[in-house]
Each structure stands twice: as structure tokens, then as C-alpha cells.
Design an enzyme around this catalytic site. Structure first.
Site, PDB file in Angstrom:
ATOM      1  N   ASP A   8       0.880  -1.166   0.000  1.00  0.00           N
ATOM      2  CA  ASP A   8       0.000   0.000   0.000  1.00  0.00           C
ATOM      3  C   ASP A   8       0.918   1.217   0.000  1.00  0.00           C
ATOM      4  OD1 ASP A   8      -1.668   2.106   0.554  1.00  0.00           O
ATOM      5  OD2 ASP A   8      -2.195   1.458   2.586  1.00  0.00           O
ATOM      6  N   ASP A 193     -12.717   5.433   2.101  1.00  0.00           N
ATOM      7  CA  ASP A 193     -11.259   5.494   2.220  1.00  0.00           C
ATOM      8  C   ASP A 193     -10.777   6.936   2.203  1.00  0.00           C
ATOM      9  OD1 ASP A 193      -8.538   5.356   1.911  1.00  0.00           O
ATOM     10  OD2 ASP A 193      -8.553   4.058   0.156  1.00  0.00           O
TER      11      ASP A 193
END
Ligand code: AMP
Length: 605
Positions: A8, A193
Site C-alpha cells: 500500500d 477510504d
């Protein structure tokens, strides 16, 4: 089998994970942290630093570090972008030879893909210490609303870092995989998110390993940095009038205020009030008169929430649009999954709970979910078991520019990918020998309100009358969101195809040069790391010996087959460890360390 990892690459923090004994786990960095700040920098001695070290350097010397570069990766340089960047980052943006964005840090001009490659390189090194051997295969995540150019730039960064991405996956989709796994969830979920620089919302239907994105939306210019910026504005208002102008125009001072604001925002997630003290505010440029001021103040959670209100309203509006695109209501969402550091802010949790009429699902750290999901998908792609199917959607509409400043849409936002679309266009005028076909991304019908992605040039046309040369344009959007465009002169069959991002990627010789530099750095660091692993390993074995004694004692006191098995297991690991020392085998040392950790700290996983 060669290890695979999920990465990520966040705007503010990055994380790397893998699947160990069937479970996704975060790989700690070499300093023991589970998240690595996405910052690189250079000390006065020219030494490269990354992660926490770079963050600390940035506190003292903001002009020596590059945080939040993901905001600009793969984007085309424009003076407007450079101007907007002044309010959020401490470095200036510079136009590169292919129209790409470069930045100036510690006196050196760097392409953004090089900065990302340095970050990816650190995560790769962390994984290599964890496994004790080279790691290259990975899944890298990107925000759902990243366009083709931003995805390609991420790939370019991976190549420079010596990584081999099996797939680029959208962050919300990766998070849904991790949440789905932990909570054994089936049904309709919304991933909310909110990271450092971007906000993404995805609505998915999750059933038996099939993750089907129904709609995806977001705001690429909304993230934690914007919340920080509002606190900075409030702090600036408290700077004495005499100094305010100088402070506002001074990069070092603004960066100090920004760091203080971010720290206060984090503190307010746990307590109702945060104290802020920032010194050395003034003009740091050479030849200044040395006059600096200081501010000491307190920010309450309540006032922060007032400052943040316009931003939270934008979050709600994005959720609303995503629901409309998926043709569902808020009450049709069965699970809300939170991702990104900003979802730790109590106000964000409240607005989510209020809007959806339910508490968000838990069980996973919101800032680890993306890396964990990426690791699960990487493991599946690598062992080709195909348990999981990801069906994503186009995150922007894609069009061709036509006469009159308008666009003709070929692919509509939220179409499932991969997708192919074709249309036929006529050249503008008779006698034309070349056709330029501009490609746009965006939701407007007007070209100037969309983003131009590039153009295909079809030459050697022989046009006598407009209608004589129909040109067929085909868009192919891959399941990773990368776009291929092809144009065919249907009378001659002559075709041109470009990768639409071709304009902002670096020239191959520069990529090769950066790759070689990164490889040399990685080799040097790798050697240092191997030495660290070898130096630390005898202590791991000492601990294992103590553990054997303890287990033997408890097996004597409470004899059982399980107790004997536990003793046998640790003894066998000890034996393997001793062989690893004899052979100086770092891979074996890493394996023994991992297995011992698994035995001693199961609850920490
Ligand atoms: P990400 O891009 O997901 O790493 O998110 C980073 C953003 O989350 C930054 O703006 C951070 O300031 C913010 N953040 C991280 N942890 C917290 C926290 N505990 N409270 C408030 N904001 C946080």
C-alpha cells in the site's frame, strides 16, 4: 516458493504485508514500525533517508524532504498545479521534459517516479529482511480514481525499484478483500477510504470470493492534508500581524505549522484538546534579519470539528453520488468498511455512522487493511489458485474530442472493466493528410471541462471529401484501469495506436539509469541488513533456548502430548537456527525467527 508481497503506497504512510500460514500479516519495517511514513529526504551530507528518519529530518529542514509526492505522480505539469501545490507541500514542482512533474528537494531535481521508487525500494528492503532473501513479486495498490497515467507512473516507479507488480489493484477493493476475509462478510459493502491526499468510495458486492465493484467515486483533492491546511490557516491567524506576511511566504515556517497541525489533529483523535507550540516562525531565507516569533495555543476537538465541517460535507456528498451511481440507498449498504488514517478522526466516524445508520465494521486496522488485502490477492495470483475474482469499474468516462469543443463519450464511468468501445469519426476537413484524435477523461460534455489524456495522430491520410475517410477509434480499458487507444483509417486499414500515457513517462535511458542507481543503493543496504540480521540472530537463539527450558519445565509439571510437541518444535527450530549460523544463511535465519515469533506471540498477529 519465492515470497510475494502486497504494497500500500500511501500518500502519507505506506505499508507492506504478506500471507503467512494462510493469514495476511503486516511486515514490520526495519525500525519495528508497522507503517512507514511516505517521505524521502537527503541530509546535508547527501545521505538518503526514508520513512521515520526522513520525517524527523523534515521537522528540522523541510526543504530537504519530499512528503506526499503521490499527490502529483503521473500528472501533467501545469502552472496551476504548481501553484496549488504551494499550499500543501514544502517543495516546488518543476516541469519535466515530457510534461511530467519533477520536484526540487535538497537542491536536486527529481522525477516523481524516482521518489516513489525510493519509497517502494525501502518497503522491498523491509520485506527482504523479513524473508532473508530477494523479493520482487508484488501487488501494488492505487486510489480507485487514479487515471491511466497515474497507474502507469506507479508501474514505472515499481520497475525502477526492481519490483515486478503482478497487478495494480484499487485500494478500496484491496481493503474489501481484507475486511471480507476477517469478518467472513458476504453482501453489499461500501468502502470509505479517506487518506492523506485523496478520498475514495467504492460500493462492492461480495459473494464467495467474487468482489464486484458496482460504483466507484471520490475526490482526488480531498484528504487529511486539507484538514491540516484548515488548522494551519487558523494558526496563521494567530501569528502577530508584524510577522504574518513573512511567515505565510516562508516555506520552512509553513511546513513547521503544517507538521504541528497534523500532530494536533492526531492528538484530537484521542483527547478533547491539543496544545500547539511552534517556534522559529519568520523569514528563513538567507540574509534575513533573524527575527522570529513563536505561537502557543490550544485547539479543542469541538473547534477542530467546526473547522473541518466544509470538508466533511464534501465527504458526505461523494458518498451520496456513489450510492446514486450504484442505484442503491444508504440503507441498502450492509457493511461500511473504513480505510485510511483519517478515519480514526471521531468526527469522520460519526458522520459515517449517521449517514449510513450503522457503525462501521471493525476487526482490522483502517491503515493496514489495504496492504493486507493486497497481500491476499498477491498470494492468490502467485499460486494461481484463483479463489478471488475482482471485477472493477472504469472510474472516469473516456471520450474523444469532436468539433465545436465538445466530446463524444466512448466509455462511461462505472462500466465494468475490462471494456472495449469503438466509434467512427470523420476528419475535420477535405484535403487533410493527418488526423489528430484527442482523448479526454471526465464527466462533462465539453472538452475544456475534461482532462486531456493525450492524442493519437493518424498520418498519411488522403482525404478528398470528409466522408471518404471514416476513422474508427477503439478504446481498450484493461482490468487494471490502463487505457489503450487505437485508430484505424478504414479505407486503407492503416492503424496507429498509442498508450495514452506515453507522454509523461520517462525516456527509457533515464529509467535505466535510475534503476541502476536504485539497484546499487539496494545492494549496499542489503549487505548492511544481512549483517544486522546475522548480528541479531544469536540473541534470537538465546531466547529460543530459554523458551525450550520453560516448555520442558511445564511439560514435566503438566505432562501431555501437546506439551511434548511444543518442546520438540522449538528444539527443531533451534537446530535449524544453529545450522543457519554455520552456513551464514540469512534466509534460514529469517525463517527461524518468523516461526519462533509465530509460536511465542500468536495473539500479536
Ligand atoms: P493514509 O494516506 O491512509 O496513510 O492516511 C494518512 C492521513 O491520516 C494523514 O492525514 C494523517 O494525518 C491521518 N491520520 C493518521 N492517523 C491519524 C489519527 N490517529 N488521527 C487523525 N488522523 C490521523
Amino acid at each position: 516458493m519465492e515470497p510475494v508481497i502486497g504494497i500500500d503506497l500511501g500518500t502519507t504512510y505506506s505499508a507492506v504485508a504478506t500471507v503467512d500460514a494462510g493469514k495476511p500479516v503486516i511486515i514490520p519495517n526495519r525500525h519495528g514500525g508497522r507503517l512507514t511514513p511516505s517521505v524521502v529526504g537527503f541530509t546535508v551530507l547527501g545521505e538518503r533517508v526514508a520513512g521515520e528518519k526522513a520525517q524527523v529530518l523534515g521537522d528540522e529542514a523541510p526543504d530537504r524532504v519530499a512528503p506526499a509526492t503521490k499527490r502529483f505522480i503521473g500528472r501533467r505539469y501545469t502552472p496551476e498545479l504548481a501553484h496549488a501545490a504551494r499550499n500543501v507541500v514544502p517543495y516546488p514542482l518543476i516541469a519535466g521534459p515530457n510534461g511530467e512533474v519533477r520536484i526540487k528537494v535538497a537542491g536536486r531535481v527529481m522525477p516523481l517516479t524516482q521518489v516513489s521508487a525510493m519509497l517502494l525500494g525501502e518497503l522491498k528492503l523491509d520485506a527482504e529482511v523479513h524473508f532473508g532473501r530477494p523479493v520482487s513479486r508484488c501487488v501494488i495498490t492505487v486510489p480507485a480514481n487514479f487515471n491511466d497515467g497515474q497507474r502507469e507512473a506507479t508501474r514505472e516507479a515499481a520497475r525502477i525499484a526492481g519490483l515486478d507488480p503482478l497487478r495494480i489493484v484499487n485500494e478500496p477493493t484491496a481493503a474489501a478483500i481484507a475486511y471480507g476475509l476477517v469478518n467472513s462478510f458476504h453482501g453489499r459493502a461500501l468502502v470509505f477510504d479517506l487518506g492523506g491526499g485523496t478520498f475514495d468510495v467504492s460500493i462492492l458486492e461480495m459473494e464467495d470470493g467474487v468482489y464486484e465493484v458496482k460504483a466507484s467515486g471520490g475526490d482526488p483533492n480531498l484528504g487529511g492534508d486539507d484538514f491540516d491546511a484548515r488548522i494551519v490557516q487558523w494558526l496563521l491567524a494567530q501569528v502577530p500581524d508584524l510577522y504574518r506576511e513573512a511567515v505565510m511566504n516562508d516555506r520552512v515556517s509553513v511546513q513547521r505549522l503544517r507538521y504541528a497541525a497534523e500532530r494536533a489533529k492526531r492528538a484530537l483523535s484521542d483527547k478533547p484538546e491539543a496544545f500547539i507550540s511552534v517556534s522559529d516562525l519568520g523569514n528563513h531565507a538567507e540574509g534575513n534579519d533573524g527575527r522570529f516569533c513563536q505561537i502557543d495555543t490550544a485547539l479543542t476537538r469541538e473547534f477542530f470539528e467546526t473547522l473541518a465541517e466544509p470538508l466533511t460535507k464534501r465527504c458526505v456528498a461523494v458518498c451520496q453520488q456513489a450510492l446514486e451511481a450504484a442505484k442503491v440507498g444508504a440503507s441498502d449498504i450492509q457493511a461500511v468498511m473504513l480505510v485510511g488514517g483519517m478515519t480514526r478522526v471521531p468526527l469522520i466516524r460519526q458522520i459515517v455512522s449517521r449517514f449510513f445508520g450503522q457503525k462501521p465494521v471493525s476487526g482490522i486496522n483502517p491503515d493496514e487493511a489495504v496492504a493486507l488485502g493486497a497481500a491476499v490477492h498477491a498470494a492468490e495470483l502467485s499460486n494461481k489458485q484463483g479463489h478471488t475474482v475482482l471485477i472493477d469499474v472504469a472510474t472516469h468516462s473516456l471520450s474523444v474530442g469532436v468539433l465545436g469543443g465538445t466530446v463524444r463519450r466512448l466509455l462511461t464511468k462505472n462500466t465494468p472493466v475490462p471494456a472495449t468501445a469503438k466509434d467512427t469519426f470523420l476528419p475535420n476537413r477535405a484535403g487533410q493528410t493527418q488526423a489528430r484524435i484527442p482523448v479526454y477523461q471526465g464527466e462533462s460534455d465539453y472538452a475544456d471541462e475534461c482532462t486531456k489524456l493525450g492524442e493519437v495522430v493518424l498520418s498519411d491520410l488522403s482525404v478528398e471529401h470528409r466522408s471518404q475517410v471514416p476513422i474508427e477509434v477503439t478504446f481498450e480499458l484493461s482490468n487494471e484501469g490502463t487505457l489503450g487507444v487505437r485508430a484505424v483509417d478504414t479505407t486503407t486499414g492503416s492503424a496507429q495506436s498509442i498508450r495514452i500515457d506515453a507522454r509523461t513517462t520517462l525516456a527509457q535511458p533515464e529509467v535505466d539509469k535510475l534503476k541502476a542507481e536504485q539497484a546499487a543503493y539496494a545492494t549496499e543496504q542489503g549487505e548492511k541488513n544481512s549483517k544486522l540480521v546475522m548480528d541479531a540472530f544469536p540473541r534470537v537463539l538465546d531466547k529460543a533456548e530459554r523458551l525450550v527450558r520453560l516448555l520442558e519445565q511445564s511439560a514435566q509439571e503438566n505432562p501431555s502430548p501437546a506439551a511434548d510437541a511444543a518442546v520438540g518444535q522449538v528444539k527443531s527450530l533451534l537446530a535449524q537456527g544453529r545450522i543457519a549460523i554455520k552456513l551464514a544463511d540469512t534466509a534460514q535465519m529469517a525463517e527461524v525467527t518468523r516461526l519462533l515469533e509465530r509460536l511465542t506471540a500468536p495473539s500479536a498477529r
